[in-house]
Enzyme design. Sequence first.
Site, PDB file in Angstrom:
ATOM      1  N   GLN A 180       0.820  -1.218   0.000  1.00  0.00           N
ATOM      2  CA  GLN A 180       0.000   0.000   0.000  1.00  0.00           C
ATOM      3  C   GLN A 180       0.857   1.273   0.000  1.00  0.00           C
ATOM      4  O   GLN A 180       0.497   2.279  -0.625  1.00  0.00           O
ATOM      5  CB  GLN A 180      -0.943  -0.002   1.213  1.00  0.00           C
ATOM      6  N   GLU A 240      11.620  31.359 -15.618  1.00  0.00           N
ATOM      7  CA  GLU A 240      10.378  31.988 -16.113  1.00  0.00           C
ATOM      8  C   GLU A 240       9.422  32.306 -14.948  1.00  0.00           C
ATOM      9  O   GLU A 240       8.207  32.140 -15.056  1.00  0.00           O
ATOM     10  CB  GLU A 240       9.741  31.131 -17.200  1.00  0.00           C
TER      11      GLU A 240
HETATM   12  C1  LIG Z   1      19.180  27.004 -15.979  1.00  0.00           C
HETATM   13  C2  LIG Z   1      18.652  28.390 -16.058  1.00  0.00           C
HETATM   14  C3  LIG Z   1      18.185  28.886 -17.254  1.00  0.00           C
HETATM   15  C4  LIG Z   1      17.712  30.203 -17.348  1.00  0.00           C
HETATM   16  N1  LIG Z   1      17.334  30.703 -18.566  1.00  0.00           N
HETATM   17  C5  LIG Z   1      17.067  32.030 -18.678  1.00  0.00           C
HETATM   18  C6  LIG Z   1      16.864  32.617 -19.970  1.00  0.00           C
HETATM   19  O1  LIG Z   1      16.869  31.936 -21.008  1.00  0.00           O
HETATM   20  N2  LIG Z   1      16.689  33.956 -20.044  1.00  0.00           N
HETATM   21  C7  LIG Z   1      16.662  34.749 -18.928  1.00  0.00           C
HETATM   22  O2  LIG Z   1      16.501  35.966 -19.071  1.00  0.00           O
HETATM   23  N3  LIG Z   1      16.827  34.218 -17.691  1.00  0.00           N
HETATM   24  C8  LIG Z   1      17.040  32.876 -17.542  1.00  0.00           C
HETATM   25  N4  LIG Z   1      17.252  32.329 -16.303  1.00  0.00           N
HETATM   26  C9  LIG Z   1      17.140  33.167 -15.117  1.00  0.00           C
HETATM   27  C10 LIG Z   1      15.906  32.850 -14.293  1.00  0.00           C
HETATM   28  O3  LIG Z   1      14.751  33.289 -14.948  1.00  0.00           O
HETATM   29  C11 LIG Z   1      16.101  33.488 -12.886  1.00  0.00           C
HETATM   30  O4  LIG Z   1      17.074  32.697 -12.222  1.00  0.00           O
HETATM   31  C12 LIG Z   1      14.819  33.543 -12.099  1.00  0.00           C
HETATM   32  O5  LIG Z   1      13.930  34.482 -12.672  1.00  0.00           O
HETATM   33  C13 LIG Z   1      15.051  33.931 -10.629  1.00  0.00           C
HETATM   34  O6  LIG Z   1      15.885  35.045 -10.521  1.00  0.00           O
HETATM   35  P1  LIG Z   1      17.166  34.982  -9.562  1.00  0.00           P
HETATM   36  O7  LIG Z   1      17.893  33.728  -9.849  1.00  0.00           O
HETATM   37  O8  LIG Z   1      17.889  36.261  -9.667  1.00  0.00           O
HETATM   38  O9  LIG Z   1      16.560  34.819  -8.091  1.00  0.00           O
HETATM   39  P2  LIG Z   1      16.097  36.022  -7.131  1.00  0.00           P
HETATM   40  O10 LIG Z   1      15.164  36.923  -7.849  1.00  0.00           O
HETATM   41  O11 LIG Z   1      17.295  36.594  -6.475  1.00  0.00           O
HETATM   42  O12 LIG Z   1      15.256  35.199  -6.066  1.00  0.00           O
HETATM   43  C14 LIG Z   1      15.884  34.357  -5.088  1.00  0.00           C
HETATM   44  C15 LIG Z   1      14.783  33.767  -4.206  1.00  0.00           C
HETATM   45  O13 LIG Z   1      14.034  34.836  -3.583  1.00  0.00           O
HETATM   46  C16 LIG Z   1      12.666  34.743  -3.937  1.00  0.00           C
HETATM   47  N5  LIG Z   1      12.107  36.087  -4.120  1.00  0.00           N
HETATM   48  C17 LIG Z   1      12.572  37.115  -4.875  1.00  0.00           C
HETATM   49  N6  LIG Z   1      11.772  38.175  -4.804  1.00  0.00           N
HETATM   50  C18 LIG Z   1      10.748  37.826  -3.982  1.00  0.00           C
HETATM   51  C19 LIG Z   1       9.560  38.474  -3.512  1.00  0.00           C
HETATM   52  N7  LIG Z   1       9.245  39.723  -3.901  1.00  0.00           N
HETATM   53  N8  LIG Z   1       8.746  37.791  -2.670  1.00  0.00           N
HETATM   54  C20 LIG Z   1       9.045  36.524  -2.304  1.00  0.00           C
HETATM   55  N9  LIG Z   1      10.129  35.849  -2.710  1.00  0.00           N
HETATM   56  C21 LIG Z   1      10.966  36.480  -3.546  1.00  0.00           C
HETATM   57  C22 LIG Z   1      12.644  33.945  -5.237  1.00  0.00           C
HETATM   58  O14 LIG Z   1      11.388  33.337  -5.438  1.00  0.00           O
HETATM   59  C23 LIG Z   1      13.773  32.957  -4.997  1.00  0.00           C
HETATM   60  O15 LIG Z   1      13.296  31.875  -4.212  1.00  0.00           O
HETATM   61  C24 LIG Z   1      17.687  31.013 -16.188  1.00  0.00           C
HETATM   62  C25 LIG Z   1      18.145  30.500 -14.970  1.00  0.00           C
HETATM   63  C26 LIG Z   1      18.636  29.215 -14.895  1.00  0.00           C
HETATM   64  C27 LIG Z   1      19.165  28.718 -13.573  1.00  0.00           C
END
Ligand SMILES: Cc1cc2nc3c(=O)[nH]c(=O)nc-3n(C[C@H](O)[C@H](O)[C@H](O)COP(=O)(O)OP(=O)(O)OC[C@H]3O[C@@H](n4cnc5c(N)ncnc54)[C@H](O)[C@@H]3O)c2cc1C
Length: 397
Positions: free
Chosen positions: A289, A373
């Site tokens: 289960q 995204e």
């Molecule tokens: C493998 C990979 C491929 C990617 N491809 C692309 C691409 O093709 N083009 C592109 O432009 N980008 C791309 N990215 C970037 C991706 O979109 C970002 O990593 C993502 O949007 C998060 O941004 P950050 O990493 O700066 O995290 P941050 O914005 O620094 O966030 C860090 C943490 O804090 C949280 N957080 C942030 N602000 C808030 C809020 N106001 N309230 C609550 N929680 C919050 C987030 O949810 C997350 O958990 C890629 C990233 C990776 C790792």
Amino acid sequence: MAESLAHDCIPFGYELDEDHQLLRDSIREFARGVVAPGAMERDIKGEFPAEVIRQLGEMGYQGICVPEEFGGAGLDALASAIVVEELSYADASVGVINSVQNSLVIDPILKFGTTEQKRKWLPKMASGEWLNCFSLSEAGSGSDAGAMKCRAELKGDHWVINGTKLWVTNGAEADVVLLFVRTEDTDRRNASCLLVPKNTPGLTVGKHEDKLGIRGSSTTELIFENCKVPAENLLGERGQGLRIALTAIDGGRLGIAAQALGIAQAALDRSTKYAIERKQFGKSLSDFQAIQWKIADMATRIAASRALLYKGCWIKAQAGHSLHIPAMAKVYAAETATFCANQAIQIFGGMGYCREGEVERYLRDAKITEIYEGTSEMQRMTIAETLVAHPERLTDI
Ligand SMILES: Cc1cc2nc3c(=O)[nH]c(=O)nc-3n(C[C@H](O)[C@H](O)[C@H](O)COP(=O)(O)OP(=O)(O)OC[C@H]3O[C@@H](n4cnc5c(N)ncnc54)[C@H](O)[C@@H]3O)c2cc1C
């Protein structure tokens, strides 16, 4: 790769129509026959699936929603999601490469481009001759896209671009960059969108990220040093860049939900098959289960994810607009993918933890769907903000 156990999709009580079923059967055959066999090796080597992408282009899947007048297949958002789901079932790296091409770059050109721009850029994208990338993120600007610093100045009849972008999927191999830049100093939300051929002097590919998952897709820096593109490469209006980026990402959420769904379904199919075949204590694992409940939970979450995704696609295909449904589809499918991959490893036991079992990759691939995204936190903000601002939509979920 296991056969799909229960994969006939019935969104909100309706079966896929014949055209979508035919499409699904044909992309499934390609994904499981051609894409899946090399997936593990590409993952280990971090190798881009160049030959697979070439074949996808030849078959018309790299420009699936491009209207026929611009050389595409002219299909709808549901068709696009089915393709990404089936590709991701076999290899989530291939799924995201296809999703970026279509949802993040072709869609905004269709929505914001002039007829002249569509004629210039879309046919080679649709044929697969040109691979696209979408470049918004920077070191200091992830969730907070408005904080970007990369700049473009209009000098005469050219934009001159300076700055560094991060984490660009397809960054190494792409031919065209959909680039977001600051074009005004005064307003942090004031940004614009440019179409930049990758071979433009002054544009170089920087660091390649070494990643946990989707290792078959490249993720790179792009560095712009006095990189010049013609003024007519502006997509949409000057100052409209953030709107274009956010609209693209709204559509992209459906692509990532489809990617997550493909991973989740693969994890369910593989682990259910294993549970039936593997014997312990003189019985199949599937007789216990504790294992049955894992299968039930995975299947239930997958069914709910698919219903949300198809609802989002249906709204998009009707040219409707919804922020919260695609956000719900993305956050739910992403967390379902991670959940299912984790459960699959548990069902496989020790073999699940080892490369040889070929399910640990699902967990590594699934995690990114909760991040790019728009992170799961940002999706929840979007859902809540939309419903709080428009309580009348509470009945529309
Ligand atoms: C493998 C990979 C491929 C990617 N491809 C692309 C691409 O093709 N083009 C592109 O432009 N980008 C791309 N990215 C970037 C991706 O979109 C970002 O990593 C993502 O949007 C998060 O941004 P950050 O990493 O700066 O995290 P941050 O914005 O620094 O966030 C860090 C943490 O804090 C949280 N957080 C942030 N602000 C808030 C809020 N106001 N309230 C609550 N929680 C919050 C987030 O949810 C997350 O958990 C890629 C990233 C990776 C790792």
